[in-house]
Design a protein around this motif. Structure first.
Motif, PDB file in Angstrom:
ATOM      1  N   LEU A  32       0.844  -1.198   0.000  1.00 40.19           N
ATOM      2  CA  LEU A  32       0.000   0.000   0.000  1.00 40.19           C
ATOM      3  C   LEU A  32       0.873   1.240   0.000  1.00 40.19           C
ATOM      4  CD1 LEU A  32      -2.682   1.642   0.580  1.00 40.19           C
ATOM      5  CD2 LEU A  32      -2.202   1.216   2.997  1.00 40.19           C
ATOM      6  N   LYS A  33       0.572   2.186  -0.888  1.00 40.37           N
ATOM      7  CA  LYS A  33       1.194   3.512  -0.837  1.00 40.37           C
ATOM      8  C   LYS A  33       0.098   4.479  -0.423  1.00 40.37           C
ATOM      9  CE  LYS A  33       3.768   7.026  -3.327  1.00 40.37           C
ATOM     10  NZ  LYS A  33       4.366   7.439  -4.609  1.00 40.37           N
ATOM     11  N   SER A  54     -10.497   8.761   8.836  1.00 38.55           N
ATOM     12  CA  SER A  54      -9.736   7.528   9.038  1.00 38.55           C
ATOM     13  C   SER A  54     -10.191   6.455   8.058  1.00 38.55           C
ATOM     14  CB  SER A  54      -9.893   7.017  10.472  1.00 38.55           C
ATOM     15  OG  SER A  54     -11.207   6.580  10.715  1.00 38.55           O
ATOM     16  N   ALA A  55      -9.289   5.525   7.810  1.00 33.56           N
ATOM     17  CA  ALA A  55      -9.583   4.365   6.967  1.00 33.56           C
ATOM     18  C   ALA A  55      -9.313   3.142   7.821  1.00 33.56           C
ATOM     19  CB  ALA A  55      -8.709   4.367   5.722  1.00 33.56           C
ATOM     20  N   GLU A  56     -10.374   2.463   8.199  1.00 35.80           N
ATOM     21  CA  GLU A  56     -10.227   1.281   9.045  1.00 35.80           C
ATOM     22  C   GLU A  56     -10.214   0.031   8.181  1.00 35.80           C
ATOM     23  OE1 GLU A  56     -13.062   1.311  12.187  1.00 35.80           O
ATOM     24  OE2 GLU A  56     -12.588   3.376  12.735  1.00 35.80           O
ATOM     25  N   ALA A 104      -7.935 -11.516  -2.955  1.00 33.29           N
ATOM     26  CA  ALA A 104      -9.315 -11.380  -2.491  1.00 33.29           C
ATOM     27  C   ALA A 104      -9.572 -10.023  -1.827  1.00 33.29           C
ATOM     28  CB  ALA A 104      -9.656 -12.506  -1.516  1.00 33.29           C
ATOM     29  N   TYR A 105      -8.526  -9.332  -1.404  1.00 35.84           N
ATOM     30  CA  TYR A 105      -8.673  -8.067  -0.686  1.00 35.84           C
ATOM     31  C   TYR A 105      -8.181  -6.863  -1.483  1.00 35.84           C
ATOM     32  CZ  TYR A 105      -9.384 -11.472   2.933  1.00 35.84           C
ATOM     33  OH  TYR A 105      -9.861 -12.532   3.647  1.00 35.84           O
ATOM     34  N   LEU A 106      -7.644  -7.095  -2.643  1.00 36.59           N
ATOM     35  CA  LEU A 106      -7.032  -6.044  -3.452  1.00 36.59           C
ATOM     36  C   LEU A 106      -8.018  -4.921  -3.774  1.00 36.59           C
ATOM     37  CD1 LEU A 106      -4.356  -5.311  -4.880  1.00 36.59           C
ATOM     38  CD2 LEU A 106      -5.178  -6.588  -6.846  1.00 36.59           C
ATOM     39  N   ASP A 107      -9.182  -5.240  -4.297  1.00 35.97           N
ATOM     40  CA  ASP A 107     -10.153  -4.210  -4.682  1.00 35.97           C
ATOM     41  C   ASP A 107     -10.682  -3.449  -3.476  1.00 35.97           C
ATOM     42  OD1 ASP A 107      -9.911  -4.677  -7.396  1.00 35.97           O
ATOM     43  OD2 ASP A 107     -11.520  -6.166  -7.420  1.00 35.97           O
ATOM     44  N   ALA A 108     -10.916  -4.134  -2.363  1.00 39.40           N
ATOM     45  CA  ALA A 108     -11.425  -3.463  -1.161  1.00 39.40           C
ATOM     46  C   ALA A 108     -10.420  -2.436  -0.647  1.00 39.40           C
ATOM     47  CB  ALA A 108     -11.735  -4.491  -0.074  1.00 39.40           C
ATOM     48  N   ALA A 116      -3.243   5.507  -2.351  1.00 45.25           N
ATOM     49  CA  ALA A 116      -2.790   6.079  -3.615  1.00 45.25           C
ATOM     50  C   ALA A 116      -2.509   4.946  -4.595  1.00 45.25           C
ATOM     51  CB  ALA A 116      -1.537   6.918  -3.405  1.00 45.25           C
ATOM     52  N   GLU A 117      -1.898   3.870  -4.095  1.00 46.23           N
ATOM     53  CA  GLU A 117      -1.592   2.687  -4.908  1.00 46.23           C
ATOM     54  C   GLU A 117      -1.724   1.453  -4.021  1.00 46.23           C
ATOM     55  OE1 GLU A 117       2.372   2.842  -6.528  1.00 46.23           O
ATOM     56  OE2 GLU A 117       2.153   4.948  -7.063  1.00 46.23           O
ATOM     57  N   VAL A 118      -2.231   0.384  -4.583  1.00 46.35           N
ATOM     58  CA  VAL A 118      -2.278  -0.908  -3.891  1.00 46.35           C
ATOM     59  C   VAL A 118      -1.880  -1.970  -4.906  1.00 46.35           C
ATOM     60  CG1 VAL A 118      -3.667  -2.536  -2.541  1.00 46.35           C
ATOM     61  CG2 VAL A 118      -4.186  -0.090  -2.442  1.00 46.35           C
ATOM     62  N   GLN A 119      -0.905  -2.793  -4.529  1.00 48.23           N
ATOM     63  CA  GLN A 119      -0.398  -3.802  -5.448  1.00 48.23           C
ATOM     64  C   GLN A 119      -0.211  -5.129  -4.744  1.00 48.23           C
ATOM     65  OE1 GLN A 119       3.315  -2.248  -6.824  1.00 48.23           O
ATOM     66  NE2 GLN A 119       2.396  -0.470  -7.780  1.00 48.23           N
ATOM     67  N   LEU A 120      -0.252  -6.179  -5.544  1.00 45.50           N
ATOM     68  CA  LEU A 120       0.165  -7.483  -5.048  1.00 45.50           C
ATOM     69  C   LEU A 120       1.689  -7.449  -4.930  1.00 45.50           C
ATOM     70  CD1 LEU A 120      -2.059  -9.713  -7.326  1.00 45.50           C
ATOM     71  CD2 LEU A 120      -2.314  -9.404  -4.860  1.00 45.50           C
TER      72      LEU A 120
END
Length: 130
Positions: A32-33, A54-56, A104-108, A116-120
């Motif tokens: 996660l960025k 906040s992001a929980e 399974a959690y990437l899109d969430a 800003a960015e989420v990657q495997l």
């Protein structure tokens, strides 16, 4: 000492899993960025911004942990960091429990307001012989 007298290090055979499969001993995780202005609040176990939002991690399985990629930079005041250091300090690993599939959690996680960015994680493999 001649070449014949030099001890040869033992060769360890390593078998890598097929590309895309989990590597034994490496926990499943996402990278996660954070968007600029967001940080991780350890006490709240949530990402927070300067405006109090906040992001929980409600969508993630129990036992998930957040690990800064650069923990040393996390301990320093942002005002004392260079621009490159501030950018590096925005990266976290979201470490999931053993057996969880990060896909399974990437899109969430991508929908989080702090993301800003989420990657495997990168696929690590040895070159395949011809």
């Amino acid at each position: 000492m001649s070449e014949e007298q030099c001890p040869t290090p033992a060769m360890i055979a390593t078998v890598m899993p097929p590309p895309g499969e989990p590597i034994p001993g490496m926990p499943p995780h996402l990278v996660l960025k954070l968007k600029s202005g967001w940080r991780f609040d350890r006490e709240a176990n949530a990402f927070v911004d300067t405006h109090g939002r906040s992001a929980e991690a409600a969508e993630l399985p129990a036992g998930t942990t957040f690990v800064p990629v650069t923990p040393t930079l996390q301990r320093k005041r942002a005002a004392r960091l260079s621009a490159a250091e501030r950018d590096l300090a925005r990266y976290f690993q979201i470490v999931l429990p053993a057996g969880a599939d990060p896909r399974a959690y990437l899109d969430a996680v991508r929908r989080w307001p702090c993301a800003a960015e989420v990657q495997l994680p990168p696929v690590v493999s040895l070159p395949q012989g011809a």
